[in-house]
Design a protein around this motif. Structure first.
Motif, short mmCIF file in Angstrom:
data_model
loop_
_atom_site.label_atom_id
_atom_site.label_comp_id
_atom_site.label_asym_id
_atom_site.label_seq_id
_atom_site.Cartn_x
_atom_site.Cartn_y
_atom_site.Cartn_z
N ASP A 42 98.05 22.89 25.40
CA ASP A 42 97.71 21.72 26.00
C ASP A 42 98.10 20.21 25.25
N GLY A 43 98.69 20.54 23.76
CA GLY A 43 99.03 19.52 23.00
C GLY A 43 100.37 18.85 23.32
N PRO A 44 100.64 17.74 22.89
CA PRO A 44 101.85 17.05 23.25
C PRO A 44 103.20 18.02 23.12
N ASP A 45 104.04 18.00 24.00
CA ASP A 45 105.20 18.77 24.32
C ASP A 45 104.89 20.10 24.23
N GLY A 46 103.35 20.64 24.77
CA GLY A 46 103.11 21.93 24.77
C GLY A 46 102.67 22.69 23.54
N VAL A 47 102.44 21.88 22.29
CA VAL A 47 101.99 22.41 21.05
C VAL A 47 100.66 22.96 21.18
N PRO A 48 100.54 24.38 21.05
CA PRO A 48 99.09 24.88 20.93
C PRO A 48 98.20 24.11 20.25
N VAL A 49 96.70 23.93 20.67
CA VAL A 49 95.93 23.29 19.95
C VAL A 49 94.64 24.16 20.04
N GLU A 50 94.02 24.00 18.84
CA GLU A 50 92.73 24.67 18.40
C GLU A 50 91.45 23.52 18.61
N TRP A 51 90.60 23.94 19.74
CA TRP A 51 89.71 23.10 19.87
C TRP A 51 88.55 23.77 19.39
N ARG A 52 87.53 23.10 18.62
CA ARG A 52 86.29 23.95 17.98
C ARG A 52 85.17 23.05 17.98
N LEU A 53 84.17 23.52 18.68
CA LEU A 53 82.89 22.85 18.74
C LEU A 53 82.04 23.40 17.60
N HIS A 54 81.64 22.61 16.78
CA HIS A 54 81.21 22.88 15.44
C HIS A 54 79.53 23.04 15.74
N PRO A 55 78.87 23.97 15.20
CA PRO A 55 77.47 23.82 15.20
C PRO A 55 76.80 22.96 14.00
N ARG A 56 75.55 22.70 14.43
CA ARG A 56 74.89 21.71 13.20
C ARG A 56 74.65 22.72 12.21
N ASP A 87 67.84 21.77 23.37
CA ASP A 87 68.32 20.17 23.32
C ASP A 87 69.68 20.22 22.64
N PRO A 88 70.79 19.69 23.33
CA PRO A 88 72.24 19.90 22.78
C PRO A 88 72.30 18.94 21.66
N THR A 89 71.45 17.81 21.30
CA THR A 89 71.56 17.33 19.99
C THR A 89 71.18 18.11 18.70
N THR A 90 70.65 19.05 19.14
CA THR A 90 70.15 20.10 17.94
C THR A 90 71.25 21.38 17.96
N VAL A 91 72.06 21.56 18.57
CA VAL A 91 73.04 22.79 18.54
C VAL A 91 74.46 22.31 18.10
N TRP A 92 74.87 21.26 18.57
CA TRP A 92 76.43 21.12 17.84
C TRP A 92 76.59 19.64 17.09
N CYS A 93 77.28 19.37 16.13
CA CYS A 93 77.45 18.25 15.43
C CYS A 93 78.88 17.47 16.08
N GLY A 94 79.77 18.41 16.67
CA GLY A 94 80.72 17.73 17.41
C GLY A 94 82.05 18.47 17.64
N LEU A 95 83.05 18.01 18.01
CA LEU A 95 84.31 18.81 18.48
C LEU A 95 85.40 18.21 17.48
N GLU A 96 86.35 19.48 17.19
CA GLU A 96 87.52 19.17 16.42
C GLU A 96 88.57 19.70 17.15
N ALA A 97 90.02 19.06 17.15
CA ALA A 97 91.01 19.57 17.69
C ALA A 97 92.17 19.31 16.69
N VAL A 98 92.96 20.25 16.39
CA VAL A 98 94.09 20.46 15.47
C VAL A 98 95.17 21.28 16.21
N PRO A 99 96.53 20.69 15.81
CA PRO A 99 97.57 21.83 16.22
C PRO A 99 97.30 23.19 15.56
N ALA A 100 97.21 24.13 16.58
CA ALA A 100 96.71 25.32 16.22
C ALA A 100 97.35 26.20 15.02
#
Length: 157
Positions: A42-56, A87-100
């Motif tokens: 779902d990246g621009p022009d169909g580029v594969p994207v890796e989405w990663r939710l990082h744990p705290r 508590d969600p604030t104790t689980v993940w620090c955030g989301l990262e997305a990059v061209p896969a």
């Protein structure tokens, strides 16, 4: 010379987790450290994207919740308007997305495109040395807030 990859990051919040749940669906992969990953075209022009939710780094996951049960127990509950198992604030620090596959995508284009998909603009974006990020995470023995590190380096660039 470091290879810089277009990177977008979002700091975790309950509202972000609901957006991830609603727009990305269940993760394709989940890890015992709490990391959740999606690989989507779902990246621009169909580029594969890796989405990663990082744990705290200090995530203390109850033993009864495997990595695969963590996202539905927390983000799924929030999306349904229920109290989550943790508590969600104790689980993940955030989301990262990059061209896969390190596809060459301009960071501004990636940020605008992914912000539209998620319905949430990234907190920071730009070119990032992901190899350096990986080295720092490994040297910290998993005790690095990946998203805070990325935000600091992206904003400094």
């Amino acid at each position: 010379m470091a290879e810089l990859i277009a990177t977008c990051v979002w700091s975790a919040s309950p509202d972000l987790l609901v957006a991830v749940h609603d727009h990305l669906g269940p993760p394709a992969h989940a890890y015992d450290n709490g990391s959740q990953a999606w690989l989507r075209d779902d990246g621009p022009d169909g580029v594969p994207v890796e989405w990663r939710l990082h744990p705290r780094p200090d995530l203390a996951r109850p033993g009864r919740l495997s990595g695969y049960h963590l996202f539905p127990a927390v983000a799924g509950a929030l999306a349904r308007g229920e109290d989550p198992a943790l508590d969600p604030t104790t689980v993940w620090c955030g989301l990262e997305a990059v061209p896969a596959f390190d596809d060459d995508v301009e960071p501004d284009t990636l940020a605008a495109h992914l912000g539209t998909i998620l319905g949430w603009d990234p907190d920071a974006w730009g070119p990032l040395d992901r190899d350096e990020l990986a080295r720092r995470w490994e040297r910290s023995h998993g005790d690095l807030d990946v998203v805070a590190w990325a935000v600091a380096h992206l904003r400094a660039a």
